[in-house]
Design an enzyme around this catalytic site. Structure first.
Site, PDB file in Angstrom:
ATOM      1  N   ARG A 195       0.820  -1.218   0.000  1.00 27.01           N
ATOM      2  CA  ARG A 195       0.000   0.000   0.000  1.00 27.01           C
ATOM      3  C   ARG A 195       0.850   1.261   0.000  1.00 27.01           C
ATOM      4  O   ARG A 195       0.366   2.330  -0.341  1.00 27.01           O
ATOM      5  CB  ARG A 195      -0.951  -0.010   1.207  1.00 27.01           C
ATOM      6  CG  ARG A 195      -2.233  -0.775   0.907  1.00 27.01           C
ATOM      7  CD  ARG A 195      -3.079  -0.991   2.126  1.00 27.01           C
ATOM      8  NE  ARG A 195      -3.404   0.237   2.835  1.00 27.01           N
ATOM      9  CZ  ARG A 195      -4.261   0.294   3.857  1.00 27.01           C
ATOM     10  NH1 ARG A 195      -4.873  -0.803   4.255  1.00 27.01           N
ATOM     11  NH2 ARG A 195      -4.500   1.417   4.470  1.00 27.01           N
TER      12      ARG A 195
ATOM     13  N   ASP B 250     -13.646   0.631  -3.671  1.00 22.80           N
ATOM     14  CA  ASP B 250     -13.096   1.967  -3.926  1.00 22.80           C
ATOM     15  C   ASP B 250     -12.708   2.057  -5.391  1.00 22.80           C
ATOM     16  O   ASP B 250     -12.717   1.057  -6.121  1.00 22.80           O
ATOM     17  CB  ASP B 250     -11.933   2.329  -2.979  1.00 22.80           C
ATOM     18  CG  ASP B 250     -10.777   1.339  -3.045  1.00 22.80           C
ATOM     19  OD1 ASP B 250     -10.531   0.790  -4.130  1.00 22.80           O
ATOM     20  OD2 ASP B 250     -10.111   1.134  -2.017  1.00 22.80           O
TER      21      ASP B 250
ATOM     22  N   LYS C  48     -14.749   6.118  -1.825  1.00 23.30           N
ATOM     23  CA  LYS C  48     -14.250   6.011  -0.444  1.00 23.30           C
ATOM     24  C   LYS C  48     -13.185   7.073  -0.218  1.00 23.30           C
ATOM     25  O   LYS C  48     -12.449   7.412  -1.137  1.00 23.30           O
ATOM     26  CB  LYS C  48     -13.634   4.609  -0.265  1.00 23.30           C
ATOM     27  CG  LYS C  48     -12.909   4.369   1.032  1.00 23.30           C
ATOM     28  CD  LYS C  48     -12.320   2.960   1.080  1.00 23.30           C
ATOM     29  CE  LYS C  48     -10.819   2.943   0.867  1.00 23.30           C
ATOM     30  NZ  LYS C  48     -10.228   1.615   1.003  1.00 23.30           N
TER      31      LYS C  48
END
Ligand code: R5P
Length: 302
Positions: A74, A147, A170
């Site tokens: 991420r 998302d 989101k």
């Protein structure tokens, strides 16, 4: 793959240093080291790097890092001032340690492949999870991307399941693991929703998505996500949620203490085994995904 796992000694000294010793001759062998870099992420990553180094120094012919869950995925862009791109740093560490290839499953972002100057094979568990839902023959299904980032992959799932796609807008709140659902984009009323994501960490994204969808009039909510990272209150959040079933895979070991009835775990082991076999003999890995199922896949997951 029906072959024994090689023996290795792995332990920590009293000073917290990790030590690895490969217990058999691997000279010129085609070595595959399997290590998801989930929690404890830094220990698992370091152990993998040290094992690669041990194999390199033992004259392995080729070393493939098999990382079913790529931790730090991420942190893949500089989206704020003075932040790292740790997914890239991990790629450099793996390469410097001596990995010749990477085999992984559903990276957080496909572009992470480009952080490597060695070949990367990225498999997807999407087909395994989609096949599971196909077999349920759910009527009026709508696939929901939780998302925008996952919308392209969710669209593939929707096409595979012959269902429409909806997308949730989101927003992440600061750098903590909090997010909020802003809007459901698409026609979901009266349908059965299947949310799709690459991973579940705290469960916040998934649970918020479930609430928003029920508020928009879906009759039932199911969820699928490849990686069950399941940190902090994820198990409780899922147990308390309105989801009929939360389907994940075994790219990460699940905490047995968190046993939740509505979590269904599908195995990626046959998929990884087949990919390892193909890499070893020089066959196409892409062919595994070139049709709408795995026709040539001998151990196709049930
Ligand atoms: C983020 O962009 C990822 O795709 C997932 O949505 C996220 O990691 C899920 O985290 P959590 O379960 O904590 O909401």
């Amino acid at each position: 793959m029906d072959i024994p796992l090689s023996q290795a000694e792995v332990f920590k000294f009293a000073n917290d240093n990790t030590f690895v010793r490969i217990m058999e001759n691997i000279r010129q062998r085609d070595v595959f080291i399997i290590q998801p870099t989930g929690a404890p992420v830094n220990d698992n990553l370091m152990e993998l790097l040290i094992m690669i180094d041990a194999c390199k120094r033992a004259s392995a012919g080729r070393i493939t890092a098999v990382i079913p869950y790529y931790g730090y995925g991420r942190t893949d862009k500089k989206d704020q001032p003075r932040v790292p791109i740790t997914a890239r740093l991990v790629a450099d560490l793996l390469t410097t340690a001596g990995a010749d290839r990477l085999l992984t499953v559903d990276l957080h972002a496909g572009q992470i492949q480009g952080f490597f100057n060695i070949p990367v094979d990225e498999l997807t568990a999407m087909t395994i999870m989609a096949d599971y839902f196909k077999a349920k023959e759910i009527e009026d299904l709508v696939v929901v991307a939780v998302d925008i980032g996952i919308s392209k992959r969710a669209r593939d799932v929707a096409e595979y399941l012959n269902a429409p796609l909806a997308i949730i807008e989101k927003r992440r709140i600061d750098n903590a693991d909090h997010s909020e659902t802003l809007n459901v984009i698409g026609d979901v009323k009266g349908k059965v929703a299947l949310t799709f994501d690459d991973e579940i960490l705290t469960g916040g994204t998934t649970v918020n998505a479930g609430h928003a969808l029920l508020e928009c009039g879906v009759t039932q909510v199911y969820c699928c996500a490849t990686h069950p990272v399941f940190a902090s209150r994820a198990y409780e959040a899922i147990a308390e949620s309105k989801f009929e079933e939360v389907v994940v895979t075994d790219t990460l070991p699940l905490n047995p203490a968190g046993d939740v009835e509505k979590v269904k775990v599908l195995s990626v082991a046959p998929l990884l085994g087949e990919a390892i076999n193909r890499i070893h003999v020089g066959q196409s890995v892409g062919e595994l995904f070139s049709s709408r199922s795995f026709p040539e896949f001998p151990n196709r997951p049930a």
